[in-house]
Design a protein around this motif. Structure first.
Motif, mmCIF file in Angstrom:
data_model
loop_
_atom_site.group_PDB
_atom_site.id
_atom_site.type_symbol
_atom_site.label_atom_id
_atom_site.label_comp_id
_atom_site.label_asym_id
_atom_site.label_seq_id
_atom_site.Cartn_x
_atom_site.Cartn_y
_atom_site.Cartn_z
ATOM 1 N N GLY A 60 11.954 11.414 15.068
ATOM 2 C CA GLY A 60 10.735 11.817 14.382
ATOM 3 C C GLY A 60 9.590 10.966 14.889
ATOM 4 N N ARG A 61 8.383 11.505 14.724
ATOM 5 C CA ARG A 61 7.217 10.818 15.290
ATOM 6 C C ARG A 61 6.002 11.071 14.427
ATOM 7 N N ILE A 62 5.237 10.002 14.173
ATOM 8 C CA ILE A 62 3.955 10.097 13.467
ATOM 9 C C ILE A 62 2.844 9.832 14.461
ATOM 10 N N VAL A 63 1.790 10.626 14.375
ATOM 11 C CA VAL A 63 0.587 10.397 15.173
ATOM 12 C C VAL A 63 -0.605 10.325 14.229
ATOM 13 N N GLY A 64 -1.698 9.759 14.704
ATOM 14 C CA GLY A 64 -2.906 9.674 13.908
ATOM 15 C C GLY A 64 -3.796 8.547 14.386
ATOM 16 N N ALA A 67 -5.761 4.500 10.701
ATOM 17 C CA ALA A 67 -6.637 3.945 9.672
ATOM 18 C C ALA A 67 -6.750 4.881 8.467
ATOM 19 N N VAL A 68 -6.917 6.158 8.742
ATOM 20 C CA VAL A 68 -7.142 7.120 7.668
ATOM 21 C C VAL A 68 -6.195 8.314 7.777
ATOM 22 N N ILE A 69 -6.048 8.829 8.974
ATOM 23 C CA ILE A 69 -5.311 10.061 9.201
ATOM 24 C C ILE A 69 -4.016 9.786 9.953
ATOM 25 N N CYS A 70 -2.930 10.341 9.456
ATOM 26 C CA CYS A 70 -1.688 10.366 10.212
ATOM 27 C C CYS A 70 -0.863 11.540 9.718
ATOM 28 N N TYR A 71 -0.038 12.051 10.593
ATOM 29 C CA TYR A 71 0.827 13.151 10.204
ATOM 30 C C TYR A 71 2.104 13.124 11.031
ATOM 31 N N ILE A 72 3.117 13.773 10.489
ATOM 32 C CA ILE A 72 4.385 13.868 11.187
ATOM 33 C C ILE A 72 4.251 14.975 12.218
ATOM 34 N N GLN A 73 4.362 14.602 13.462
ATOM 35 C CA GLN A 73 4.209 15.544 14.569
ATOM 36 C C GLN A 73 5.533 16.191 14.950
ATOM 37 N N ASP A 74 6.585 15.400 15.043
ATOM 38 C CA ASP A 74 7.886 15.900 15.487
ATOM 39 C C ASP A 74 8.969 15.450 14.523
ATOM 40 N N LEU A 75 9.944 16.318 14.302
ATOM 41 C CA LEU A 75 11.161 15.954 13.584
ATOM 42 C C LEU A 75 12.273 16.822 14.160
ATOM 43 N N GLU A 89 16.566 11.396 6.012
ATOM 44 C CA GLU A 89 16.450 9.943 6.184
ATOM 45 C C GLU A 89 15.286 9.586 7.109
ATOM 46 N N MET A 90 15.176 10.310 8.212
ATOM 47 C CA MET A 90 14.065 10.044 9.131
ATOM 48 C C MET A 90 12.741 10.379 8.474
ATOM 49 N N LEU A 91 12.684 11.495 7.758
ATOM 50 C CA LEU A 91 11.459 11.894 7.072
ATOM 51 C C LEU A 91 11.030 10.847 6.053
ATOM 52 N N SER A 92 11.973 10.280 5.344
ATOM 53 C CA SER A 92 11.661 9.228 4.376
ATOM 54 C C SER A 92 11.029 8.024 5.066
ATOM 55 N N ARG A 93 11.594 7.608 6.186
ATOM 56 C CA ARG A 93 11.055 6.472 6.945
ATOM 57 C C ARG A 93 9.644 6.792 7.447
ATOM 58 N N LEU A 94 9.456 7.999 7.954
ATOM 59 C CA LEU A 94 8.143 8.407 8.450
ATOM 60 C C LEU A 94 7.120 8.498 7.322
ATOM 61 N N MET A 95 7.533 9.017 6.180
ATOM 62 C CA MET A 95 6.628 9.124 5.033
ATOM 63 C C MET A 95 6.192 7.753 4.530
ATOM 64 N N ASP A 96 7.101 6.795 4.532
ATOM 65 C CA ASP A 96 6.728 5.427 4.132
ATOM 66 C C ASP A 96 5.591 4.908 4.995
ATOM 67 N N LYS A 97 5.678 5.148 6.296
ATOM 68 C CA LYS A 97 4.609 4.716 7.209
ATOM 69 C C LYS A 97 3.324 5.487 6.940
ATOM 70 N N ALA A 98 3.430 6.794 6.783
ATOM 71 C CA ALA A 98 2.245 7.616 6.532
ATOM 72 C C ALA A 98 1.539 7.179 5.249
ATOM 73 N N LEU A 99 2.300 6.905 4.217
ATOM 74 C CA LEU A 99 1.690 6.472 2.957
ATOM 75 C C LEU A 99 1.074 5.090 3.068
ATOM 76 N N SER A 100 1.645 4.222 3.893
ATOM 77 C CA SER A 100 1.064 2.884 4.059
ATOM 78 C C SER A 100 -0.279 2.949 4.773
ATOM 79 N N VAL A 101 -0.478 3.922 5.642
ATOM 80 C CA VAL A 101 -1.762 4.093 6.333
ATOM 81 C C VAL A 101 -2.818 4.556 5.342
ATOM 82 N N ALA A 102 -2.415 5.378 4.389
ATOM 83 C CA ALA A 102 -3.362 5.927 3.424
ATOM 84 C C ALA A 102 -3.782 4.905 2.361
ATOM 85 N N ASP A 103 -3.042 3.806 2.206
ATOM 86 C CA ASP A 103 -3.360 2.805 1.172
ATOM 87 C C ASP A 103 -4.603 2.000 1.493
#
Length: 103
Positions: A60-64, A67-75, A89-103
């Motif tokens: 899985g891969r996150i791009v963005g 600072a403000v924007i990120c999204y899951i590009q590949d799974l 499991e991979m989605l959960s790990r990716l979502m944790d990162k995505a949510l940390s960017v939004a904080d």
């Protein structure tokens, strides 16, 4: 994580071009050149690769902007490992990162 074979585990930010291209091929995604694949990986905020022993079975891969924007590009989970919770499991790990960017 569900177990099909040996030991399944996830690794962050270790996706390489060969693995990325092989996994894309395994799920019949559009072909990329090595240069395109390298640029895609380089532009990722986070990559996660799922392994069964030493065999890559998904990614899985996150791009963005980081600072403000990120999204899951590949799974991807290769077909013979689908339906076992690996993608979840991979989605959960990716979502944790995505949510940390939004904080």
């Amino acid at each position: 994580m569900a177990k099909k074979g040996k030991t399944m585990y996830l690794k962050d930010n270790e996706l390489d071009v060969k693995t990325y291209l092989e996994l894309r091929t395994a799920v019949s995604w559009r072909s990329l050149t090595k240069e395109q694949a390298a640029a895609a990986i380089k532009g990722s905020l986070l990559t996660v690769v799922a392994y069964d022993g030493d065999k890559p079975i998904g990614m899985g891969r996150i791009v963005g902007d980081g600072a403000v924007i990120c999204y899951i590009q590949d799974l991807i989970v290769i077909p013979e490992y689908q339906g076992q919770g690996i993608g979840r499991e991979m989605l959960s790990r990716l979502m944790d990162k995505a949510l940390s960017v939004a904080d």
